[in-house]
Scaffold this motif. Structure first.
Motif, PDB file in Angstrom:
ATOM      1  N   ASN A  91       2.739  -2.076   6.502  1.00  0.00           N
ATOM      2  CA  ASN A  91       1.630  -1.299   5.948  1.00  0.00           C
ATOM      3  C   ASN A  91       1.157  -1.816   4.595  1.00  0.00           C
ATOM      4  O   ASN A  91       0.015  -1.575   4.206  1.00  0.00           O
ATOM      5  CB  ASN A  91       2.045   0.179   5.819  1.00  0.00           C
ATOM      6  N   ILE A 145      10.187  -1.876   7.394  1.00  0.00           N
ATOM      7  CA  ILE A 145       9.096  -1.485   6.500  1.00  0.00           C
ATOM      8  C   ILE A 145       8.440  -2.743   5.927  1.00  0.00           C
ATOM      9  O   ILE A 145       9.058  -3.805   5.896  1.00  0.00           O
ATOM     10  CB  ILE A 145       9.635  -0.574   5.362  1.00  0.00           C
ATOM     11  N   ASP A 204       8.863   2.899   8.392  1.00  0.00           N
ATOM     12  CA  ASP A 204       7.499   3.394   8.562  1.00  0.00           C
ATOM     13  C   ASP A 204       7.345   4.041   9.930  1.00  0.00           C
ATOM     14  O   ASP A 204       8.312   4.583  10.469  1.00  0.00           O
ATOM     15  CB  ASP A 204       6.503   2.248   8.349  1.00  0.00           C
TER      16      ASP A 204
END
Length: 206
Positions: A171, A168, A41
């Motif tokens: 989010n 990652i 990300d």
């Protein structure tokens, strides 16, 4: 606890590189090195979001981003370099470029697929970022190009000796989808999805 574990992983990784440098020597290391393939990300995105149709919320192509090292905004959500940039430097590699960088066709040093705002789940910021599933699809294309350019045997060597860096998942917990599940169910969904993609994609080269 999670931050401490991440630091330990980074230190172990760097220690392994030091051992490799000591064993092979500087001249050999430049001839034989491990490529870096990076997924993630905004913590790892070197500017892939510059090249997709998204909103400014998911881009970092204006000052002060980039001003302390590159002297211009590269798309990194940072005023200088990111962790993958420092790892590449330590491994005697050039800065690993964004996969969507125009004109890029050499992947022997690796490539960076990360996208600011991306999650392990497709639904996280869907339509605005390059989710992990799509990043894996891009990696598959790189696999094919390496086999075409180097031949199956040499491409397998490059990919099996490569270092794969993934950051990652954060989010996903900011997504409205999280409100539809209990905390335990949602954590299991995120971790389960990430685990599946890692197994399906990288275990062949383990």
């Amino acid at each position: 606890m999670a931050a401490l574990r991440l630091r330990i992983y980074i230190l172990v990784f760097c220690a392994c590189l030091v051992i490799q440098c000591s064993c092979y020597g500087h001249s050999v290391l430049q001839k034989k090195h491990a490529a870096l393939f990076i997924f993630g990300d905004s913590l790892y995105d070197p500017g892939n979001n510059n090249y997709i149709n998204t909103t400014t919320d998911f881009q970092a192509n204006w000052v002060p981003y980039g001003e302390t090292f590159f002297k211009y905004p590269t798309g990194r959500f940072c005023d200088g370099r990111l962790i993958p940039d420092f790892l590449a430097q330590y491994a005697k590699l050039p800065i690993i470029p964004a996969y969507l960088q125009p004109g890029l066709n050499n992947y022997t040093n690796g490539v960076n697929f990360a996208s600011g705002g991306a999650g392990a789940l497709v639904e996280s910021h869907q339509g605005f970022v390059i989710d992990l599933k799509t990043q894996i699809s891009q990696f598959r294309k790189v696999e094919k190009q390496l086999r075409h350019k180097l031949g199956d045997a040499q491409a397998y060597t490059v990919l099996s000796e490569a270092v794969y860096i993934i950051s990652i998942g954060g989010n996903d917990y900011l997504s409205p989808l999280a409100s539809n599940f209990s905390n335990e169910e949602y954590v299991g969904l995120v971790i389960g999805n990430l685990t599946i993609w890692i197994k399906v994609t990288f275990f062949f080269y383990a």
